[in-house]
Every structure is written in C-alpha cells, then in structure tokens.
Write a protein that holds these residues in place. Structure first.
Motif, PDB file in Angstrom:
ATOM      1  N   GLY A 112      17.561  11.931 -11.321  1.00  0.00           N
ATOM      2  CA  GLY A 112      17.698  10.651 -10.625  1.00  0.00           C
ATOM      3  C   GLY A 112      19.107  10.465 -10.120  1.00  0.00           C
ATOM      4  N   TYR A 113      19.467   9.235  -9.836  1.00  0.00           N
ATOM      5  CA  TYR A 113      20.776   8.975  -9.231  1.00  0.00           C
ATOM      6  C   TYR A 113      21.581   7.951 -10.043  1.00  0.00           C
ATOM      7  CZ  TYR A 113      18.890   4.543  -7.406  1.00  0.00           C
ATOM      8  OH  TYR A 113      18.347   3.291  -7.298  1.00  0.00           O
ATOM      9  N   VAL A 114      22.898   8.017  -9.833  1.00  0.00           N
ATOM     10  CA  VAL A 114      23.825   7.032 -10.400  1.00  0.00           C
ATOM     11  C   VAL A 114      24.790   6.622  -9.296  1.00  0.00           C
ATOM     12  CG1 VAL A 114      23.677   7.850 -12.789  1.00  0.00           C
ATOM     13  CG2 VAL A 114      25.333   8.895 -11.224  1.00  0.00           C
ATOM     14  N   ARG A 115      25.329   5.416  -9.401  1.00  0.00           N
ATOM     15  CA  ARG A 115      26.259   4.924  -8.403  1.00  0.00           C
ATOM     16  C   ARG A 115      27.695   5.308  -8.778  1.00  0.00           C
ATOM     17  NH1 ARG A 115      22.978   3.996  -4.193  1.00  0.00           N
ATOM     18  NH2 ARG A 115      21.355   2.454  -4.660  1.00  0.00           N
ATOM     19  N   PRO A 116      28.504   5.714  -7.802  1.00  0.00           N
ATOM     20  CA  PRO A 116      29.889   6.080  -8.101  1.00  0.00           C
ATOM     21  C   PRO A 116      30.730   4.857  -8.458  1.00  0.00           C
ATOM     22  CG  PRO A 116      29.509   6.109  -5.742  1.00  0.00           C
ATOM     23  CD  PRO A 116      28.172   5.890  -6.379  1.00  0.00           C
ATOM     24  N   VAL A 117      31.794   5.111  -9.193  1.00  0.00           N
ATOM     25  CA  VAL A 117      32.754   4.065  -9.537  1.00  0.00           C
ATOM     26  C   VAL A 117      33.830   4.028  -8.455  1.00  0.00           C
ATOM     27  CG1 VAL A 117      34.441   3.282 -11.242  1.00  0.00           C
ATOM     28  CG2 VAL A 117      32.304   4.374 -11.986  1.00  0.00           C
ATOM     29  N   ASN A 118      34.103   2.840  -7.935  1.00  0.00           N
ATOM     30  CA  ASN A 118      35.090   2.673  -6.861  1.00  0.00           C
ATOM     31  C   ASN A 118      34.750   3.530  -5.638  1.00  0.00           C
ATOM     32  OD1 ASN A 118      36.622   0.894  -8.467  1.00  0.00           O
ATOM     33  ND2 ASN A 118      37.750   2.608  -9.381  1.00  0.00           N
ATOM     34  N   GLY A 119      33.476   3.834  -5.487  1.00  0.00           N
ATOM     35  CA  GLY A 119      33.024   4.552  -4.310  1.00  0.00           C
ATOM     36  C   GLY A 119      33.200   6.050  -4.341  1.00  0.00           C
ATOM     37  N   ILE A 120      33.940   6.600  -5.369  1.00  0.00           N
ATOM     38  CA  ILE A 120      34.219   8.039  -5.349  1.00  0.00           C
ATOM     39  C   ILE A 120      34.034   8.720  -6.702  1.00  0.00           C
ATOM     40  CG2 ILE A 120      35.778   7.968  -3.372  1.00  0.00           C
ATOM     41  CD1 ILE A 120      38.108   7.851  -5.316  1.00  0.00           C
ATOM     42  N   LYS A 121      34.271   8.031  -7.802  1.00  0.00           N
ATOM     43  CA  LYS A 121      34.278   8.676  -9.112  1.00  0.00           C
ATOM     44  C   LYS A 121      32.911   8.606  -9.778  1.00  0.00           C
ATOM     45  CE  LYS A 121      39.175   7.927 -10.153  1.00  0.00           C
ATOM     46  NZ  LYS A 121      40.129   7.387 -11.147  1.00  0.00           N
ATOM     47  N   PRO A 122      32.508   9.669 -10.482  1.00  0.00           N
ATOM     48  CA  PRO A 122      31.241   9.636 -11.211  1.00  0.00           C
ATOM     49  C   PRO A 122      31.308   8.650 -12.376  1.00  0.00           C
ATOM     50  CG  PRO A 122      32.014  11.888 -10.895  1.00  0.00           C
ATOM     51  CD  PRO A 122      33.145  10.990 -10.532  1.00  0.00           C
ATOM     52  N   PRO A 123      30.248   7.907 -12.625  1.00  0.00           N
ATOM     53  CA  PRO A 123      30.245   6.969 -13.750  1.00  0.00           C
ATOM     54  C   PRO A 123      29.789   7.668 -15.031  1.00  0.00           C
ATOM     55  CG  PRO A 123      28.215   6.764 -12.554  1.00  0.00           C
ATOM     56  CD  PRO A 123      29.013   7.838 -11.839  1.00  0.00           C
ATOM     57  N   ASN A 124      29.850   6.959 -16.110  1.00  0.00           N
ATOM     58  CA  ASN A 124      29.229   7.436 -17.345  1.00  0.00           C
ATOM     59  C   ASN A 124      27.726   7.126 -17.291  1.00  0.00           C
ATOM     60  OD1 ASN A 124      31.707   8.244 -18.494  1.00  0.00           O
ATOM     61  ND2 ASN A 124      32.128   6.142 -19.139  1.00  0.00           N
ATOM     62  N   PHE A 125      26.918   8.043 -17.787  1.00  0.00           N
ATOM     63  CA  PHE A 125      25.474   7.841 -17.793  1.00  0.00           C
ATOM     64  C   PHE A 125      24.879   8.533 -19.010  1.00  0.00           C
ATOM     65  CE2 PHE A 125      26.637  11.337 -14.982  1.00  0.00           C
ATOM     66  CZ  PHE A 125      25.929  12.408 -15.503  1.00  0.00           C
ATOM     67  N   ASP A 126      23.646   8.211 -19.324  1.00  0.00           N
ATOM     68  CA  ASP A 126      22.993   8.721 -20.523  1.00  0.00           C
ATOM     69  C   ASP A 126      22.759  10.229 -20.423  1.00  0.00           C
ATOM     70  OD1 ASP A 126      22.923   6.165 -21.530  1.00  0.00           O
ATOM     71  OD2 ASP A 126      20.882   5.771 -20.792  1.00  0.00           O
ATOM     72  N   ALA A 127      23.001  10.897 -21.522  1.00  0.00           N
ATOM     73  CA  ALA A 127      22.710  12.333 -21.595  1.00  0.00           C
ATOM     74  C   ALA A 127      21.208  12.538 -21.745  1.00  0.00           C
ATOM     75  CB  ALA A 127      23.454  12.943 -22.779  1.00  0.00           C
ATOM     76  N   PRO A 128      20.704  13.700 -21.387  1.00  0.00           N
ATOM     77  CA  PRO A 128      19.263  13.954 -21.560  1.00  0.00           C
ATOM     78  C   PRO A 128      18.925  14.072 -23.041  1.00  0.00           C
ATOM     79  CG  PRO A 128      20.387  15.969 -20.916  1.00  0.00           C
ATOM     80  CD  PRO A 128      21.408  14.869 -20.816  1.00  0.00           C
ATOM     81  N   PRO A 129      17.688  13.863 -23.410  1.00  0.00           N
ATOM     82  CA  PRO A 129      17.302  13.971 -24.816  1.00  0.00           C
ATOM     83  C   PRO A 129      17.387  15.413 -25.312  1.00  0.00           C
ATOM     84  CG  PRO A 129      15.371  13.721 -23.426  1.00  0.00           C
ATOM     85  CD  PRO A 129      16.550  13.508 -22.544  1.00  0.00           C
TER      86      PRO A 129
END
Length: 272
Positions: A112-129
């Motif tokens: 799936g997708y996640v939104r960048p932080v400040n338009g450029i940096k990857p955010p923190n998101f859940d790891a897969p199980p």
C-alpha cells in the motif's frame, strides 16, 4: 503545364509538410490512440473479472489484475519504498516488501501507500507481521527499471517496482494487496472502470489528417485554374519606368486636348 507550380520550392515544402502530417495522423497517432483504447478495455475487463472471481492459488504465471492467494512470510530486511508516486492526487510512497512463499519462491508485495513527511521524507509506518501468513493480492507486471535504487534516511528507495531493483533471486512482477490483508497499509485504489477519451482522440487524428489533405487538394486545384486562388485578388505592381511612361502619356493627351479647344475657338471668331 498546368501543375508546374507544384515544383516551386514553396509548394514542394507545403506538399511535404501536409503529407507527412497526414501520414503521421493516420499511421502513427491514430493507431497509438486505438492501442491505448484497447489496453484500457482489456484492463477494465481484467479488473471486473478479478473483482467477481475468487482468488486462485499462487503459481508460476498469472494474468494481470488476477486475484491470487499466497502463503508464506514477509522479508522486511529487503523492504523498499517506491518514490515519486501520486495516489488520489497527492504525493505518496508505495511500500514494497519481499515475501517468501511456502514453495521457496520470493515475490514482491505492494503493501500500500504512505504519505511523505514535509513532502519528501518517508514517514514511520507499521512493519509487516512476523511468521507465516496468507495474503491476497492482485498480480501486476514489472515496471520499467531505468534508475538504480539508493538509500535515504535508513530506507531503500526505488524509482520503479521491479524485482531487479529490490534484490536478487526475486520473481518478476509483484502483487498489490487488497483491503484487510496481513501487512496491508493504506491500500491502493483500483483504476477507474471507464473507457477514457482514447477512441475519440483516434478519430480526431484521422479527421485532422483528412482535413490537411483535403485543404491541400482544394488549394492545388484552385491554383491550377487561370489566375490561381493565391493571386486572383492581387494586382501586379508596376515599375517606376511604367509609372513615368503613363504620366507622360497622360500629359500628351491633355496638351492635345488644349490644342483642339484653342483651334475651335479661333475658328469661331474668324467666321463672325
């Protein structure tokens, strides 16, 4: 020869431009749009069929957008982010995590997708199980692989979802998770089921080509007539010598007229 004017440089250039444009419209641009229309129709049919059918077990090959059930476990240490994505009109990263199946093959899973932080940096998101899970995804082909992967902020980033860009010994293609699957983030929306404007664009290109040739034929035929359409409303410009000669002729006519008038007056007085 009536059509000799076609050999003039200007007409040769015009003729070449018109026929090249018409050929491009009919043989390249229009087929290109027809091809895009066929692709869209095939995609719509595949998505519709997938939504209505049950998932099939994972195998060697699958049709695009086919719903596939896969058993195995995630390999998060090889995870990568597909950058420069747009989802629902906003910038996004797609999270691509390898998945080792129970038969020993490793495939790519688009979680799936996640939104960048400040338009450029990857955010923190859940790891897969961890551990063995069963997931259902839509089969997708490799994207083009033109630029190499790189590391930023401790995460691997790729420009295209491609097994060669992520790591070795990974099967080509990937699987896009549907909703409510283990490890799924914000699931990607499916393409809209619509025909799009491609068929009408193809017809427009054909019309443009026909109109260009029709216009060329019209002006060619009219130009071949006496006078020519491009010159029928124009007058030949006279030279300075011709203008001076006309003025001289006009002066001579006026002098003759005065002499005649004088002669007539003298004659009248003599009679009286």
């Amino acid at each position: 020869m009536r059509f000799k004017f076609l050999l003039k440089p200007g007409w040769l250039a015009l003729t070449l431009a018109v026929w090249v444009f018409a050929g491009a419209c009919v043989y390249f641009l229009s087929p290109w749009q027809f091809g895009r229309n066929d692709e869209r129709q095939a995609q719509n049919a595949a998505i519709t069929k997938s939504l209505k059918s049950d998932p099939v077990p994972f195998g060697a090959q699958h049709d695009e957008w086919q719903k596939v059930e896969i058993k195995g476990h995630y390999v998060p240490e090889l995870e990568a982010l597909a950058r420069l994505r747009t989802v629902l009109g906003e910038a996004a990263f797609e999270v691509i995590t390898p998945f080792k199946t129970t038969n020993g093959q490793t495939v790519l899973i688009d979680r799936g997708y996640v939104r960048p932080v400040n338009g450029i940096k990857p955010p923190n998101f859940d790891a897969p199980p961890q551990g063995e899970v069963t997931i259902i995804g839509l089969a997708r082909p490799n994207e083009s692989n033109e630029q190499p992967a790189f590391e930023q902020d401790g995460r691997k980033q790729i420009y295209s979802i491609n097994n060669k860009a992520v790591g070795a010994n990974i099967e080509p293609g990937y699987f896009q998770l549907i909703e409510n699957q283990p490890g799924a983030l914000d699931t990607l929306p499916l393409p809209r089921i619509e025909s799009g404007p491609f068929f009408s664009y193809a017809l427009q290109w054909i019309a443009f080509g026909v109109m260009a040739v029709g216009g060329w034929l019209y002006f060619t035929i009219r130009e071949a007539r006496p006078g020519g359409v491009l010159y029928e409303n124009t007058k030949k410009r006279k030279s300075i010598a011709e203008l001076l000669a006309e003025e001289g002729d006009d002066g001579a006519d006026e002098s003759g007229a005065e002499a005649d008038d004088t002669g007539q007056l003298h004659g009248t007085r003599h009679v009286t």
